[in-house]
Design an enzyme around this catalytic site. Structure first.
Site, PDB file in Angstrom:
ATOM      1  N   LYS A  91      -4.505  -8.775   1.015  1.00  0.00           N
ATOM      2  CA  LYS A  91      -3.474  -8.116   1.818  1.00  0.00           C
ATOM      3  C   LYS A  91      -3.730  -8.382   3.298  1.00  0.00           C
ATOM      4  O   LYS A  91      -4.893  -8.423   3.724  1.00  0.00           O
ATOM      5  CB  LYS A  91      -3.491  -6.610   1.502  1.00  0.00           C
ATOM      6  CG  LYS A  91      -2.333  -5.820   2.079  1.00  0.00           C
ATOM      7  CD  LYS A  91      -2.366  -4.380   1.564  1.00  0.00           C
ATOM      8  CE  LYS A  91      -1.286  -3.514   2.186  1.00  0.00           C
ATOM      9  NZ  LYS A  91      -1.274  -2.145   1.616  1.00  0.00           N
ATOM     10  N   SER A 166       3.049  -0.477  -0.121  1.00  0.00           N
ATOM     11  CA  SER A 166       3.085  -1.513   0.889  1.00  0.00           C
ATOM     12  C   SER A 166       2.405  -2.818   0.455  1.00  0.00           C
ATOM     13  O   SER A 166       2.622  -3.845   1.074  1.00  0.00           O
ATOM     14  CB  SER A 166       2.402  -1.008   2.158  1.00  0.00           C
ATOM     15  OG  SER A 166       1.033  -0.716   1.912  1.00  0.00           O
ATOM     16  N   SER A 190       0.149   2.673  -2.289  1.00  0.00           N
ATOM     17  CA  SER A 190       0.492   1.282  -1.981  1.00  0.00           C
ATOM     18  C   SER A 190      -0.124   0.218  -2.877  1.00  0.00           C
ATOM     19  O   SER A 190       0.233  -0.949  -2.763  1.00  0.00           O
ATOM     20  CB  SER A 190       0.126   0.968  -0.537  1.00  0.00           C
ATOM     21  OG  SER A 190       1.125   1.456   0.304  1.00  0.00           O
TER      22      SER A 190
HETATM   23  N1  GLN Z   1       4.487   4.301   0.635  1.00  0.00           N
HETATM   24  C1  GLN Z   1       3.544   5.184   1.253  1.00  0.00           C
HETATM   25  C2  GLN Z   1       3.807   5.297   2.722  1.00  0.00           C
HETATM   26  O1  GLN Z   1       4.705   4.683   3.196  1.00  0.00           O
HETATM   27  C3  GLN Z   1       2.164   4.765   0.944  1.00  0.00           C
HETATM   28  C4  GLN Z   1       1.627   3.774   1.888  1.00  0.00           C
HETATM   29  C5  GLN Z   1       0.269   3.282   1.518  1.00  0.00           C
HETATM   30  O2  GLN Z   1      -0.297   3.674   0.496  1.00  0.00           O
HETATM   31  N2  GLN Z   1      -0.284   2.469   2.381  1.00  0.00           N
HETATM   32  O3  GLN Z   1       3.136   6.020   3.399  1.00  0.00           O
END
Ligand code: GLN
Length: 486
Positions: A91, A166, A190
């Protein structure tokens, strides 16, 4: 997985990438059926074919062949590890020294890392091959990879849909056959949510078991690095390779897989009340009920449980997380890293750089976080959310006295359409309703494929989330692999 077979090695053997797992690739590499270079080439070929459309990778590293050659040398000297020569995606918020890392943000475009994240280092020193950096939501804020400054990633299962986020690029890279496994990060779901949308396995380890050193911080009390893979066994392999206490991260703890002793019988807890939450797809509910039946038919005991404060998890997450985001992102000021936009004085430098460098979602969260931490509202919001965090943790502690694993769907819906939620942050935030709790409490959680639904003639995967007490990764692997019949 998608069709990618047929890469021929020099000795005429076809590498069937669709069927390959870390374990199988390792056996082939070990018995010299193919070399690490041939394996890397096979993946590069798939990437060349599919990435222009899917955009899972933002960059393919220029030293992949060199890395593969070094992996092969490790095999020749018989010092190999199970991850030696395994092609991985990383990532874009995890650092590798000398390589670009942008967290998919314009504010870091062109930034080159000056050190390597511990999790990546542990894999590199064992000879794993990093193919390239994977797209993501900007600074890991989002559930669809649409907040990336470098274009959306498409879901390999249906190109009109998001891969989740994400870590959407990491999941798509694995699902399109463009990596054998990938590293992601999970602050509120994410890793698990994109794994679920793309039909992969995703592990969010116990907070602290994997060092955060070299991971760009989003919510420091919630963040953890973990794997996205094709099998539970592969998730275990990567977890074991990256976990452990690290002197560079004072919040890190030992990741020993034997921290919780294995049981003869696992009791599965079912918080059925969560299915009453508005907005959960009918097919998701049916799939969840079917998963419970499957557990029972496999001989697991199931037990109804109640987590009374779980309804407040999402609300408290969206106070705690932005608070931490606003402070973590303060370091991107146009002076220390990446983008610099000059103004008439220092304040204007900051305003121009941050105004142009951060996207809409990052700015929204910085504002929200600054507000909940402000002197007048700190008690009303931030402290309250912290109190709720304690209550939720207590709920879990109590419930885990009677059950070993808690299951929920991973997501309330299957993968949604690109553009569908992008202008409606609240509905986007709801995508995390089942996943944020594990981060708030710090417990490990695994998403595994639990079936599929048909939408517009396409098969879309669904995911089941398994949660265990702190450092209970072993239970997740045991129960997850039994559920999947691995
Ligand atoms: N979708 C969640 C957010 O927008 C989780 C993000 C993540 O786990 N980095 O905060």
């Amino acid at each position: 997985m998608t069709e990618t077979s047929g890469f021929l090695t020099s000795n005429g053997m076809a590498i069937d990438l669709t069927d390959l797992t870390i374990d199988k690739a390792h056996k082939h590499l070990k018995s010299r059926d193919f070399s690490a270079m041939e394996l890397a080439d096979a993946y590069l070929e798939v990437i060349e074919k599919k990435n222009p459309e899917i955009n899972a990778y933002l960059e393919i590293y220029d030293d992949v062949k060199k890395q593969a050659q070094q992996a092969q040398e490790i095999f020749e000297s018989k010092e190999e590890n199970i991850v030696t020569g395994i092609p991985l995606a990383i990532k874009d918020n995890i650092l590798i020294k000398g390589k670009q890392a942008s967290a998919a943000s314009k504010i870091l475009e062109g930034y080159t890392a000056t050190y390597t994240a511990t999790a990546a280092h542990k894999l590199i020193e064992k000879g794993a091959v990093f193919l390239g950096r994977a797209n993501m939501d900007e600074f890991a804020m989002g559930s669809s990879t649409e907040t990336s400054a470098f274009g959306v990633t498409k879901n390999p299962r249906d190109l009109s849909r998001v891969p989740g986020g994400s870590s959407g690029g990491s999941a798509a890279a694995v699902a399109m056959g463009g990596a054998l496994a990938a590293l992601g990060s999970d602050t509120g779901g994410s890793i698990r949510q994109p794994a679920s949308f793309c039909g992969c396995i995703g592990l969010k380890p116990t907070y602290g078991t994997v060092s955060r050193y070299g991971l760009m911080a989003m919510g420091s009390s919630l963040d953890v690095i973990g794997p996205i893979t094709k099998t539970v066994a592969d998730a275990e392999i990567i977890f074991k390779a990256i976990c452990g206490k690290d002197k560079y991260d004072s919040t890190s703890i030992s990741g020993s897989i034997n921290a919780v002793s294995p049981k003869k019988e696992y009791i599965i807890g079912i918080p059925r009340e969560i299915l009453e939450i508005e907005g959960i797809d009918k097919d998701v509910k049916e799939n969840f009920e079917a998963s419970i039946k499957k557990f029972e038919s496999l001989g697991f005991k199931t037990k109804e449980i109640s987590l009374s404060n779980i309804a407040y998890a999402l609300a408290s997450y969206y106070i705690l997380m932005p608070a931490e985001v606003s402070s973590n992102l303060a370091r991107f000021d146009g002076v220390k890293y990446g983008l610099h936009k000059k103004g008439a004085n220092l304040l204007e430098d900051y305003l121009n750089t941050r105004g142009e460098g951060f996207g809409v979602e990052a700015r929204r969260r910085i504002l929200l976080g600054t507000y909940v931490l402000s002197a007048g509202y700190y008690d009303a919001y931030y402290n309250k959310a912290n109190d709720v965090r304690r209550l939720i943790a207590d709920d879990f502690e109590n419930v885990f006295k009677n059950v070993d694993i808690i299951i929920t769907p991973t997501t309330p819906t299957p993968a949604f359409k690109i553009g569908e939620k992008v202008n409606d942050p609240l509905s986007m935030y709801l995508a995390d309703i089942f996943t944020v709790t594990a981060n708030i409490v710090g417990i490990p959680a695994l998403s595994i494929p639990s079936g599929a639904v048909i939408r517009e003639e396409k098969e879309l995967p669904l995911g089941l989330q398994l949660m265990a007490p702190h450092r209970g990764e072993h239970s997740l692997f045991m129960v997850g692999s039994q559920f999947l019949g691995e």
